[in-house]
Design a protein around this motif. Structure first.
Motif, PDB file in Angstrom:
ATOM      1  N   TYR A 394       0.910  -1.275  -0.029  1.00 57.40           N
ATOM      2  CA  TYR A 394       0.004   0.094  -0.092  1.00 57.40           C
ATOM      3  C   TYR A 394       0.849   1.268   0.096  1.00 57.40           C
ATOM      4  CZ  TYR A 394      -3.367   3.650   1.265  1.00 57.40           C
ATOM      5  OH  TYR A 394      -3.984   4.706   1.339  1.00 57.40           O
ATOM      6  N   GLU A 395       1.963   1.296   0.735  1.00 61.37           N
ATOM      7  CA  GLU A 395       2.877   2.209   1.073  1.00 61.37           C
ATOM      8  C   GLU A 395       3.422   2.395  -0.693  1.00 61.37           C
ATOM      9  OE1 GLU A 395       6.870   3.232   3.062  1.00 61.37           O
ATOM     10  OE2 GLU A 395       5.257   2.678   4.549  1.00 61.37           O
ATOM     11  N   TYR A 396       3.782   1.216  -1.227  1.00 64.72           N
ATOM     12  CA  TYR A 396       4.573   1.304  -2.379  1.00 64.72           C
ATOM     13  C   TYR A 396       3.786   1.742  -3.569  1.00 64.72           C
ATOM     14  CZ  TYR A 396       6.642  -0.578  -6.605  1.00 64.72           C
ATOM     15  OH  TYR A 396       7.120  -0.579  -7.772  1.00 64.72           O
ATOM     16  N   LEU A 397       2.387   1.780  -3.401  1.00 63.63           N
ATOM     17  CA  LEU A 397       1.673   2.505  -4.472  1.00 63.63           C
ATOM     18  C   LEU A 397       1.673   3.910  -4.371  1.00 63.63           C
ATOM     19  CD1 LEU A 397      -2.139   0.491  -3.923  1.00 63.63           C
ATOM     20  CD2 LEU A 397      -0.612   0.700  -5.721  1.00 63.63           C
ATOM     21  N   GLN A 398       1.967   4.433  -3.292  1.00 63.13           N
ATOM     22  CA  GLN A 398       2.299   6.047  -3.286  1.00 63.13           C
ATOM     23  C   GLN A 398       3.579   6.171  -4.037  1.00 63.13           C
ATOM     24  OE1 GLN A 398      -0.392   7.030  -1.835  1.00 63.13           O
ATOM     25  NE2 GLN A 398      -0.946   5.139  -1.400  1.00 63.13           N
ATOM     26  N   LYS A 399       4.484   5.461  -4.064  1.00 64.71           N
ATOM     27  CA  LYS A 399       5.699   5.642  -4.915  1.00 64.71           C
ATOM     28  C   LYS A 399       5.611   5.423  -6.302  1.00 64.71           C
ATOM     29  CE  LYS A 399       8.804   3.575  -1.427  1.00 64.71           C
ATOM     30  NZ  LYS A 399       9.808   2.539  -1.222  1.00 64.71           N
ATOM     31  N   VAL A 400       4.481   4.619  -6.736  1.00 67.34           N
ATOM     32  CA  VAL A 400       4.312   4.466  -8.126  1.00 67.34           C
ATOM     33  C   VAL A 400       4.238   5.802  -9.033  1.00 67.34           C
ATOM     34  CG1 VAL A 400       2.760   3.430  -9.996  1.00 67.34           C
ATOM     35  CG2 VAL A 400       3.085   2.312  -7.800  1.00 67.34           C
ATOM     36  N   GLN A 401       3.644   6.870  -8.625  1.00 65.44           N
ATOM     37  CA  GLN A 401       3.627   7.926  -9.351  1.00 65.44           C
ATOM     38  C   GLN A 401       5.081   8.385  -9.775  1.00 65.44           C
ATOM     39  OE1 GLN A 401       1.318  10.499  -6.935  1.00 65.44           O
ATOM     40  NE2 GLN A 401       2.976  10.519  -5.305  1.00 65.44           N
ATOM     41  N   ALA A 402       5.908   8.333  -8.947  1.00 66.93           N
ATOM     42  CA  ALA A 402       7.352   8.636  -9.347  1.00 66.93           C
ATOM     43  C   ALA A 402       7.895   7.936 -10.788  1.00 66.93           C
ATOM     44  CB  ALA A 402       8.517   8.283  -8.258  1.00 66.93           C
ATOM     45  N   TYR A 403       7.348   6.726 -10.933  1.00 67.91           N
ATOM     46  CA  TYR A 403       7.822   5.750 -12.139  1.00 67.91           C
ATOM     47  C   TYR A 403       6.919   6.268 -13.227  1.00 67.91           C
ATOM     48  CZ  TYR A 403       9.470   3.442  -7.711  1.00 67.91           C
ATOM     49  OH  TYR A 403      10.032   3.093  -6.745  1.00 67.91           O
ATOM     50  N   ILE A 404       5.566   6.511 -13.039  1.00 59.49           N
ATOM     51  CA  ILE A 404       4.864   6.781 -14.036  1.00 59.49           C
ATOM     52  C   ILE A 404       4.904   8.131 -14.766  1.00 59.49           C
ATOM     53  CG2 ILE A 404       2.348   7.407 -14.448  1.00 59.49           C
ATOM     54  CD1 ILE A 404       1.576   5.195 -12.645  1.00 59.49           C
ATOM     55  N   ALA A 405       5.156   9.159 -13.928  1.00 56.44           N
ATOM     56  CA  ALA A 405       5.116  10.552 -14.111  1.00 56.44           C
ATOM     57  C   ALA A 405       6.245  11.190 -15.304  1.00 56.44           C
ATOM     58  CB  ALA A 405       5.326  11.426 -12.938  1.00 56.44           C
ATOM     59  N   PRO A 406       7.417  10.674 -15.048  1.00 62.95           N
ATOM     60  CA  PRO A 406       8.735  11.178 -15.921  1.00 62.95           C
ATOM     61  C   PRO A 406       8.227  10.945 -17.428  1.00 62.95           C
ATOM     62  CG  PRO A 406       9.565  10.061 -14.110  1.00 62.95           C
ATOM     63  CD  PRO A 406       8.204   9.779 -13.956  1.00 62.95           C
ATOM     64  N   PRO A 407       8.106  10.087 -18.163  1.00 69.30           N
ATOM     65  CA  PRO A 407       7.919  10.043 -19.372  1.00 69.30           C
ATOM     66  C   PRO A 407       6.645  10.642 -19.908  1.00 69.30           C
ATOM     67  CG  PRO A 407       7.234   8.041 -18.428  1.00 69.30           C
ATOM     68  CD  PRO A 407       7.849   8.515 -17.291  1.00 69.30           C
ATOM     69  N   ILE A 408       5.562  10.784 -19.090  1.00 68.42           N
ATOM     70  CA  ILE A 408       4.334  11.672 -19.659  1.00 68.42           C
ATOM     71  C   ILE A 408       4.636  13.105 -19.401  1.00 68.42           C
ATOM     72  CG2 ILE A 408       2.041  12.028 -19.175  1.00 68.42           C
ATOM     73  CD1 ILE A 408       1.672   9.184 -17.983  1.00 68.42           C
ATOM     74  N   THR A 409       5.463  13.544 -18.280  1.00 66.47           N
ATOM     75  CA  THR A 409       5.670  14.826 -18.161  1.00 66.47           C
ATOM     76  C   THR A 409       6.595  15.491 -19.251  1.00 66.47           C
ATOM     77  OG1 THR A 409       5.422  14.778 -15.691  1.00 66.47           O
ATOM     78  CG2 THR A 409       6.758  16.547 -16.426  1.00 66.47           C
ATOM     79  N   ALA A 410       7.642  14.617 -19.426  1.00 64.30           N
ATOM     80  CA  ALA A 410       8.621  15.113 -20.496  1.00 64.30           C
ATOM     81  C   ALA A 410       8.169  15.322 -21.929  1.00 64.30           C
ATOM     82  CB  ALA A 410       9.955  13.882 -20.665  1.00 64.30           C
ATOM     83  N   PHE A 412       4.769  16.169 -22.679  1.00 65.56           N
ATOM     84  CA  PHE A 412       3.863  17.134 -22.485  1.00 65.56           C
ATOM     85  C   PHE A 412       4.462  18.557 -22.652  1.00 65.56           C
ATOM     86  CE2 PHE A 412       0.455  14.345 -21.752  1.00 65.56           C
ATOM     87  CZ  PHE A 412      -0.623  14.858 -22.289  1.00 65.56           C
ATOM     88  N   LEU A 413       5.838  18.584 -21.703  1.00 61.28           N
ATOM     89  CA  LEU A 413       6.574  19.736 -21.594  1.00 61.28           C
ATOM     90  C   LEU A 413       7.103  20.044 -22.909  1.00 61.28           C
ATOM     91  CD1 LEU A 413       8.046  19.625 -18.174  1.00 61.28           C
ATOM     92  CD2 LEU A 413       6.502  21.456 -18.747  1.00 61.28           C
TER      93      LEU A 413
END
Length: 539
Positions: A394-410, A412-413
């Motif tokens: 459950y705590e690990y689920l909070q970390k998943v966004q750090a792995y999902i976000a970088p390519p999508i953010t790159a 779009f920016l």
């Protein structure tokens, strides 16, 4: 925990009566076309847009978890709660491009800027991620909160909340979501503020808390050698995740797309940014208060996540306790309603409409309602699985966004700021980035069986914040290199979708969509963010 009494239940009943009165009023209004059902007719004012952004962000697990961070020596996590300046980026940088392109969804914008393949990939990834993380975690945490607050069975609380939220989301669409969220935001802010003020008075003020816990407890800036929260990685990765969540995620951006024009959408984002400053004071501080009272022997709880509900039930008077309980229920329902509607929009507009382009507006709205119903059912079916997930995962689920976000953010920016970025680079970055993120998840789970010092062990064991920062840099370089060694994008196709292709009319319209008040409000918000960062420095 003290049980709710008659007066508490009276307040909760009044709250829900008003909530569903608003929902019914909206349901009986017209919802005959996709623009009305999914984007509330693009005719929503700035106040409702801002309140909806805030209410969508704050879920019951968010409230309880942030208070738990305050009570559990995780003060650095508050950096995710002072990202009001990132919400400003949505209003000032991204929204004009989204609104100008007339899109319903973020994947649809990717198709206009890049290609249909990018749209398909982001749509499917977003839907899967919503169902497996946002919906499941919110329902599970909400069920725990509801059962604890109301003293009822977990299943009864979870299913009743999901079904009630699903009903008004299915029939009322986006308009029902944003208007009920406005009411929910007001109740949540008022209730949590009352708890903070009463708690501070009860504990003896901020100085007393600092004296009890020690000034170092209030330091959010840990040294670069800190194994959990090294400050450079924390600052960089939280910003990357913030841009992904606030500026490119359908769940949040859809609120600004409901605005009647860019001016209202931007002001809604500015108002939402102001409200985003409140969780630090409304939810984190109560957690610190609860810890101080525990140290003094005046309060008792087993885990940090129990800090908020235990503090609420013991400190607040009858009636007000019921109002705060209603606020927590509001947080749960607003988050669920938002993700239900976002899933429905993504499936209907990005998948169904692409497969059935001849479908009528009425058929698309009906499909949206069915999609919402399916998501509600999937959410309920996922509850038993969530109940069996360990605390570590459950705590690990909070970390998943750090792995999902970088390519999508790159993607779009760079897509908005650099007109040379082409469709091939965007698609490859999304696909390869998704694979790398999934690989990191697997390696993190099996790192104990890997050879220490090996490449795979290093990738799986490096601090998740540090990984996120380097991952983003690699995505940026990868996207630029692939673009430069392949064909240039068609300048006609991307006209108006990047800063390098804006016409004079686009620039003029954008300048007319704000005035000095918007600029002053934005500068003030940034100043408050900086002040909070300085305040929590452990001195």
């Amino acid at each position: 925990m003290k049980q709710l009494d008659t007066l508490d239940w009276v307040f909760i009943t009044i709250y829900f009566a008003i909530l569903f009165g608003v929902a019914l009023w909206v349901i009986f209004k017209k919802n005959e076309n996709t623009e009305d059902y999914f984007l509330a007719g693009r005719n929503v004012g700035w106040f409702v847009v801002g309140a909806s952004i805030f209410a969508s962000n704050i879920g019951s697990e968010h409230v309880v978890g942030l208070a738990g961070a305050g009570a559990g020596d995780k003060i650095p996590m508050l950096i995710y709660e002072i990202q009001a300046w990132v919400v400003l980026i949505l209003g000032w940088v991204f929204l004009p491009f989204y609104a100008r392109s007339g899109v319903f969804t973020m994947p649809e914008f990717l198709e206009k800027r890049f290609s249909a393949k990018s749209r398909w990939f982001l749509s499917v990834v977003s839907l899967v991620a919503y169902i497996l993380t946002k919906i499941s975690v919110t329902i599970y945490a909400g069920g725990v909160v509801v059962s604890a607050l109301l003293g009822i069975n977990f299943w009864v609380g979870a299913i009743a909340t999901v079904v009630l939220t699903g009903i008004y989301t299915i029939f009322g669409g986006m308009r029902a979501v944003v208007y009920t969220e406005t009411l929910q935001a007001i109740v949540l802010v008022f209730g949590a503020a009352a708890l903070t003020f009463i708690g501070l008075e009860y504990v003896g003020g901020w100085g007393e808390m600092k004296a009890t816990l020690g000034p170092e407890y209030f330091n959010m800036w840990r040294p670069t050698t800190d194994p959990d929260f090294p400050w450079p990685s924390l600052l960089i990765t939280s910003t990357i995740v913030g841009v992904w969540y606030w500026c490119t995620d359908q769940y949040i951006v859809q609120r600004t797309l409901t605005a009647k024009n860019i001016k209202a959408g931007r002001r809604g984002a500015i108002f939402g940014a102001f409200l985003k400053l409140l969780p630090v004071f409304l939810f984190l501080v109560p957690g610190i208060i609860a810890l101080t009272l525990k140290q003094k022997g005046l309060l008792n709880w087993d885990t940090p996540d129990q800090a908020f509900p235990v503090l609420m039930s013991n400190l607040l008077p009858s009636g007000l306790r019921g109002l705060v309980a209603a606020g927590l229920l509001a947080a749960l329902m607003s988050s669920l309603a938002s993700v239900f509607n976002s899933c429905s929009t993504l499936f209907t507009v990005d998948i169904y409409k692409k497969m059935r382009p001849e479908a009528s507006e009425k058929k698309l709205v009906t499909t949206g309602r069915i999609a919402t119903l399916v998501v509600v059912v999937l959410g309920i079916l996922w509850i038993p699985i969530m109940q069996n997930i360990s605390g570590v995962l459950y705590e690990y689920l909070q970390k998943v966004q750090a792995y999902i976000a970088p390519p999508i953010t790159a993607v779009f920016l760079l897509g908005i700021f650099y007109k040379r970025i082409n469709a091939k680079a965007a698609y490859l970055t999304l696909v390869v980035g998704f694979i790398v993120g999934a690989l990191r998840i697997v390696l993190e789970l099996v790192q104990s069986s890997l050879t220490p010092g090996s490449v795979l062990h290093t990738i799986g064991s490096v601090n998740f914040l540090t990984f996120g920062a380097w991952f983003f840099l690699i995505c940026i370089v990868f996207t630029i290199v692939i673009s430069l060694i392949s064909e240039k994008p068609d300048p006609v196709k991307i006209s108006g979708l990047t800063y390098g292709t804006l016409s004079e009319e686009d620039i003029r319209e954008n300048k007319m969509s704000y005035n000095w008040k918007d600029i002053v409000a934005s500068v003030l918000i940034i100043a408050i963010v900086v002040a909070v960062m300085i305040f929590f420095n452990g001195k």
